[in-house]
Design a protein around this motif. Sequence first.
Motif, PDB file in Angstrom:
ATOM      1  N   UNK A  11     -33.120  35.049  32.983  1.00 41.10           N
ATOM      2  CA  UNK A  11     -33.647  36.591  32.912  1.00 41.10           C
ATOM      3  C   UNK A  11     -32.619  37.176  31.908  1.00 41.10           C
ATOM      4  N   UNK A  12     -31.271  37.171  32.111  1.00 44.79           N
ATOM      5  CA  UNK A  12     -30.280  37.765  31.311  1.00 44.79           C
ATOM      6  C   UNK A  12     -30.470  37.307  29.664  1.00 44.79           C
ATOM      7  N   UNK A  13     -30.715  35.990  29.852  1.00 43.93           N
ATOM      8  CA  UNK A  13     -30.889  35.229  28.249  1.00 43.93           C
ATOM      9  C   UNK A  13     -32.127  36.152  27.825  1.00 43.93           C
ATOM     10  N   UNK A  14     -33.333  36.198  28.386  1.00 41.54           N
ATOM     11  CA  UNK A  14     -34.435  36.619  27.840  1.00 41.54           C
ATOM     12  C   UNK A  14     -34.343  37.910  27.448  1.00 41.54           C
ATOM     13  N   UNK A  15     -33.659  38.863  27.965  1.00 37.63           N
ATOM     14  CA  UNK A  15     -33.215  40.364  27.570  1.00 37.63           C
ATOM     15  C   UNK A  15     -32.677  40.197  26.167  1.00 37.63           C
ATOM     16  N   UNK A  16     -31.588  39.370  26.047  1.00 39.58           N
ATOM     17  CA  UNK A  16     -31.169  39.125  24.906  1.00 39.58           C
ATOM     18  C   UNK A  16     -32.180  38.659  23.657  1.00 39.58           C
ATOM     19  N   UNK A  17     -32.897  37.632  24.131  1.00 31.03           N
ATOM     20  CA  UNK A  17     -33.697  37.089  22.767  1.00 31.03           C
ATOM     21  C   UNK A  17     -34.730  37.839  22.759  1.00 31.03           C
ATOM     22  N   UNK A  18     -35.171  38.992  23.393  1.00 31.44           N
ATOM     23  CA  UNK A  18     -36.292  39.702  23.130  1.00 31.44           C
ATOM     24  C   UNK A  18     -35.889  40.535  21.935  1.00 31.44           C
ATOM     25  N   UNK A  19     -34.775  40.738  21.692  1.00 30.74           N
ATOM     26  CA  UNK A  19     -34.280  41.302  20.481  1.00 30.74           C
ATOM     27  C   UNK A  19     -34.550  40.987  19.241  1.00 30.74           C
ATOM     28  N   UNK A  20     -34.736  39.595  19.316  1.00 29.83           N
ATOM     29  CA  UNK A  20     -35.138  38.941  18.215  1.00 29.83           C
ATOM     30  C   UNK A  20     -36.493  39.272  17.400  1.00 29.83           C
ATOM     31  N   UNK A  21     -37.170  39.444  18.439  1.00 29.05           N
ATOM     32  CA  UNK A  21     -38.720  39.792  18.099  1.00 29.05           C
ATOM     33  C   UNK A  21     -39.610  38.429  17.653  1.00 29.05           C
ATOM     34  N   UNK A  22     -39.388  37.646  18.066  1.00 30.77           N
ATOM     35  CA  UNK A  22     -40.180  36.214  17.957  1.00 30.77           C
ATOM     36  C   UNK A  22     -41.460  36.148  18.854  1.00 30.77           C
ATOM     37  N   UNK A  23     -42.290  35.245  18.264  1.00 28.59           N
ATOM     38  CA  UNK A  23     -43.588  35.325  18.930  1.00 28.59           C
ATOM     39  C   UNK A  23     -43.803  34.465  20.021  1.00 28.59           C
ATOM     40  N   UNK A  24     -43.080  33.012  20.047  1.00 31.34           N
ATOM     41  CA  UNK A  24     -43.165  32.321  21.195  1.00 31.34           C
ATOM     42  C   UNK A  24     -41.895  31.946  21.525  1.00 31.34           C
ATOM     43  N   UNK A  25     -41.550  31.691  22.958  1.00 31.58           N
ATOM     44  CA  UNK A  25     -39.894  31.226  23.562  1.00 31.58           C
ATOM     45  C   UNK A  25     -40.471  30.105  24.664  1.00 31.58           C
ATOM     46  N   UNK A  26     -39.553  29.278  24.721  1.00 32.41           N
ATOM     47  CA  UNK A  26     -39.896  27.939  25.791  1.00 32.41           C
ATOM     48  C   UNK A  26     -38.928  28.340  26.769  1.00 32.41           C
ATOM     49  N   UNK A  27     -39.137  27.889  27.895  1.00 31.14           N
ATOM     50  CA  UNK A  27     -38.326  27.666  29.336  1.00 31.14           C
ATOM     51  C   UNK A  27     -38.941  26.470  30.020  1.00 31.14           C
ATOM     52  N   UNK A  28     -38.005  25.572  30.630  1.00 34.03           N
ATOM     53  CA  UNK A  28     -38.227  24.645  31.314  1.00 34.03           C
ATOM     54  C   UNK A  28     -39.109  24.966  32.487  1.00 34.03           C
ATOM     55  N   UNK A  29     -40.221  24.487  32.939  1.00 32.28           N
ATOM     56  CA  UNK A  29     -40.939  24.672  34.179  1.00 32.28           C
ATOM     57  C   UNK A  29     -40.158  24.275  35.255  1.00 32.28           C
ATOM     58  N   UNK A  30     -39.099  23.374  35.394  1.00 34.83           N
ATOM     59  CA  UNK A  30     -38.373  22.941  36.323  1.00 34.83           C
ATOM     60  C   UNK A  30     -37.304  23.951  36.576  1.00 34.83           C
ATOM     61  N   UNK A  31     -37.454  25.076  35.813  1.00 34.06           N
ATOM     62  CA  UNK A  31     -36.399  25.999  36.364  1.00 34.06           C
ATOM     63  C   UNK A  31     -36.997  26.796  37.647  1.00 34.06           C
ATOM     64  N   UNK A  32     -38.262  26.468  37.919  1.00 32.71           N
ATOM     65  CA  UNK A  32     -38.662  26.741  39.344  1.00 32.71           C
ATOM     66  C   UNK A  32     -39.852  28.041  39.098  1.00 32.71           C
TER      67      UNK A  32
END
Length: 241
Positions: free
Chosen positions: A77-98
């Motif tokens: 979640x913390x990483x996503x808050x930072x990455x949101x600032x880049x304004x990209x269109x698509x971002x990936x996360x492993x589904x095994x994160x749960x």
Amino acid sequence: MSKIIPQTIAERIIIALDVPTTEAAFRLVDQIPQASFWKVGLELFLRAGHEVIPELKARQKHIFLDLKLHDIPNTVAAACRILANYGVDLLTIHTTTGRTGLKAAQAALKESSQQLGISPVKLLGVTLLTSFSSRELAFDLKIPLELPDYILQMALLAQESDLNGVICSPQEATMIRQACGEEFLLVCPGIRLPSQQKKDDQQRTMTPQAAFQAGANYLVIGRPITQATDPAQAFQTLLET
């Protein structure tokens, strides 16, 4: 960047910038000016993401940031808050994160995007890397499901966790499309032209036309274009295949 609404085959092809430097990245971008969607992976992001992404946006390109996040819920979640600032269109996360981690990541992206006044990044779950075979799933990971069944379960988990779609091989696209519906994004790597027999480290591949027919929204293509003698011609040939 505005909401992604692909109108042509060209807009549905994401070219992988799997190169080590900014110079190499933009040499490739300049060679294929008609390409509108580019993937920035882990290697390039770590080396020059802060340079490459703003420049791609300045050139009005769509960006797929393929970092395959995988950590505890608070960290993703913390990483996503930072990455949101880049304004990209698509971002990936492993589904095994749960489930908890997936929901936390999606919520963080939506909240941060709203605060920034930008369109939310579309979060995609990685079902299983296309380098994996059925044998590796069973013998190395000790997962007792058949490979298609495992991938479908991961796709359903992503959908139930409010993700926008998944990364899957084109061989599983039809199955996931039938189970998850038309609004669920399917982004497929593992694409090879009919004339290309070499799979490199990809185990589950398909041709572009077959992948689209199977239900893919976007195709991620790297070496068949980027390692061609003439990348622009390779891209054009792919559009005509």
